[in-house]
Design an enzyme around this catalytic site. Structure first.
Site, PDB file in Angstrom:
ATOM      1  N   LYS A  15       0.838  -1.199   0.000  1.00  0.00           N
ATOM      2  CA  LYS A  15       0.000   0.000   0.000  1.00  0.00           C
ATOM      3  C   LYS A  15       0.873   1.248   0.000  1.00  0.00           C
ATOM      4  O   LYS A  15       2.037   1.217   0.384  1.00  0.00           O
ATOM      5  CB  LYS A  15      -0.904   0.017   1.248  1.00  0.00           C
ATOM      6  CG  LYS A  15      -1.887  -1.147   1.303  1.00  0.00           C
ATOM      7  CD  LYS A  15      -2.911  -1.021   0.219  1.00  0.00           C
ATOM      8  CE  LYS A  15      -3.924  -2.149   0.303  1.00  0.00           C
ATOM      9  NZ  LYS A  15      -4.751  -2.220  -0.883  1.00  0.00           N
ATOM     10  N   CYS A  16       0.275   2.347  -0.422  1.00  0.00           N
ATOM     11  CA  CYS A  16       0.941   3.641  -0.442  1.00  0.00           C
ATOM     12  C   CYS A  16       1.561   3.902   0.933  1.00  0.00           C
ATOM     13  O   CYS A  16       0.898   3.647   1.934  1.00  0.00           O
ATOM     14  CB  CYS A  16      -0.073   4.726  -0.791  1.00  0.00           C
ATOM     15  SG  CYS A  16       0.627   6.364  -0.970  1.00  0.00           S
ATOM     16  N   PRO A  17       2.781   4.347   0.988  1.00  0.00           N
ATOM     17  CA  PRO A  17       3.664   4.851  -0.065  1.00  0.00           C
ATOM     18  C   PRO A  17       4.679   3.819  -0.567  1.00  0.00           C
ATOM     19  O   PRO A  17       5.619   4.184  -1.260  1.00  0.00           O
ATOM     20  CB  PRO A  17       4.389   5.991   0.624  1.00  0.00           C
ATOM     21  CG  PRO A  17       4.607   5.471   2.011  1.00  0.00           C
ATOM     22  CD  PRO A  17       3.325   4.686   2.318  1.00  0.00           C
ATOM     23  N   ASP A  42      -1.705  -1.529  -5.832  1.00  0.00           N
ATOM     24  CA  ASP A  42      -2.325  -0.370  -5.188  1.00  0.00           C
ATOM     25  C   ASP A  42      -2.787   0.607  -6.265  1.00  0.00           C
ATOM     26  O   ASP A  42      -1.978   1.089  -7.057  1.00  0.00           O
ATOM     27  CB  ASP A  42      -1.321   0.295  -4.251  1.00  0.00           C
ATOM     28  CG  ASP A  42      -1.893   1.489  -3.515  1.00  0.00           C
ATOM     29  OD1 ASP A  42      -3.128   1.690  -3.542  1.00  0.00           O
ATOM     30  OD2 ASP A  42      -1.111   2.235  -2.901  1.00  0.00           O
TER      31      ASP A  42
END
Length: 77
Positions: A15-17, A42
């Site tokens: 997932k981000c980042p 993502d």
């Protein structure tokens, strides 16, 4: 994609980042002109990876999506 890939970064499931961080780390190991393939799941990577490439002066050669996997081909500047 008809580009010679020098290294692949597997950011699937991250997932981000993390996709951007993994892309940045991978790019540090490349020489100018080499090409990296980034694979991510993502959906935020659709905007994050192209923006990162532009901000860092690297060239986004191609982007695609297949079966929920976003693929980005980036040439190191």
């Amino acid at each position: 994609m008809d580009h010679q890939i020098d290294v692949t970064v597997d950011a699937k499931g991250q997932k981000c980042p993390m996709p951007v961080l993994l892309t940045s780390r991978g790019m540090k190991n490349l020489s100018p002109g080499q090409v990296m393939l980034v694979e991510a799941t993502d959906s935020g990577s659709r905007s994050d990876i192209p923006s990162w490439a532009k901000d860092t002066g690297n060239e986004l050669l191609d982007s695609s999506v297949e079966d929920g996997v976003f693929r980005y081909v980036i040439r190191k500047s």
